[in-house]
Design a protein around this motif. Sequence first.
Motif, short mmCIF file in Angstrom:
data_model
loop_
_atom_site.label_atom_id
_atom_site.label_comp_id
_atom_site.label_asym_id
_atom_site.label_seq_id
_atom_site.Cartn_x
_atom_site.Cartn_y
_atom_site.Cartn_z
N CYS A 99 0.82 -1.21 0.00
CA CYS A 99 0.00 0.00 0.00
C CYS A 99 0.86 1.26 0.00
N GLY A 100 1.83 1.36 0.92
CA GLY A 100 2.63 2.57 0.96
C GLY A 100 3.48 2.72 -0.28
N VAL A 101 3.53 3.93 -0.83
CA VAL A 101 4.41 4.21 -1.96
C VAL A 101 4.78 5.69 -1.92
N SER A 102 6.01 5.98 -2.26
CA SER A 102 6.50 7.35 -2.22
C SER A 102 7.61 7.53 -3.23
N ALA A 103 7.80 8.77 -3.68
CA ALA A 103 8.94 9.07 -4.54
C ALA A 103 10.21 8.89 -3.73
N GLY A 104 11.21 8.28 -4.34
CA GLY A 104 12.46 8.03 -3.64
C GLY A 104 13.65 8.13 -4.56
N GLY A 105 14.25 9.31 -4.66
CA GLY A 105 15.38 9.47 -5.57
C GLY A 105 14.94 9.23 -7.00
N ALA A 106 15.66 8.35 -7.69
CA ALA A 106 15.32 8.07 -9.08
C ALA A 106 14.23 7.02 -9.21
N LYS A 107 13.84 6.39 -8.09
CA LYS A 107 12.85 5.33 -8.14
C LYS A 107 11.77 5.56 -7.09
N PHE A 108 10.78 4.67 -7.08
CA PHE A 108 9.75 4.69 -6.05
C PHE A 108 10.14 3.76 -4.91
N MET A 109 9.67 4.10 -3.71
CA MET A 109 9.83 3.24 -2.55
C MET A 109 8.45 2.71 -2.17
N PHE A 110 8.37 1.44 -1.75
CA PHE A 110 7.09 0.87 -1.35
C PHE A 110 7.21 0.24 0.03
N SER A 111 6.07 0.04 0.69
CA SER A 111 5.99 -0.70 1.95
C SER A 111 4.73 -1.56 1.90
#
Length: 347
Positions: free
Chosen positions: A304-316
């Motif tokens: 469910c969790g997703v966020s912009a992270g540098g050049a890629k996306f981060m998820f949880s």
Amino acid sequence: MATGLCPRPSWADAGSPTYLSAARFPNAGDHLVGLSGAGDILFKLPLPGRGHAAAAHPTRPEAVGFARRPGRFAFVLDCITGQVIANFNAPEGRHFYGHGTFSADGSTLYTTENDYEAGLGVIGVWDAQHRYVRLGEFASGGVGPHDMKLMPDGETLVIANGGIETHPDMGRTKLNLTTMRPNLNYVAPDGTQRDQIELPSELSRNSIRHLAVGPDGLVAFAMQWQGEAEQHPALLGLHTRGEDIRLLQAPMTQHRELRGYVGSVAIAQDASQLAATSPIGGVVQIFDLANDTFSATYALPDVCGVSAGGAKFMFSSGTGKVGTFDDAKPVFLGDHPCAWDNHLVRI
């Protein structure tokens, strides 16, 4: 001189976390957690109940953890010492929706709330310079305000009015499905309306829930369908003020995997891509924002969790995993002994 000799603490003093998320740890309860860009837990601070999203102060190393709706608590935590700076409750007749945002200078906190006797949304206004006393409130411009973001101009707030009326005496029962009117509402810091966009009537049961804002002011919104299960409307939209809404949808085979529910949405820092998650469907979908086309899908249980992270996306995910993506598969950066809640908030 004293101020010069004793500089105020910053997020660097808290380990320079990149993300905040609520999480539940077995035998340890609910916590607000700071994560590094590499997926490591930098701190975890106890909450009195299940959290939802968080708001990070723009300069001070403090974060507000909100109760999951229809909860009433909010805790302001010092992310260096773990101490509670302030705790406050929604006023009588109100409850929080789990989201809030600070003004650009950090002096004011805004919270999405339900005036449940009137069946209307309100935005609470809190003094972040004086222990978060309540300064007032203004109308959200709709029913069921859920997420809210500050626009790049540093003044305008965009509010996701989901359109669903609820009452805490009836839990999470939806009371007005036949009369829903979800909207995006843009307001000034004093609540003066600057713009409002409604969905077409055939999408009136598409509850606008979560938001992401790009550096150029593009607003992405995630929806949750409250209509017939066999219908499969678009669940993602884009809006730029002064323009019409644009809807995004994967080819039907992949679109059905969302199962009518998008939990979080994020725009890449370079505004090139959008990521959307469905914990019910167990998928992440990626779209190319240059031409609004579907790009990729990844299977991830309870993501469910997703966020912009540098050049890629981060998820949880609710399984404890955090990670990012390469061209073909998820790349796991951590597998923690917890269930991450719905949102991964970038600091």
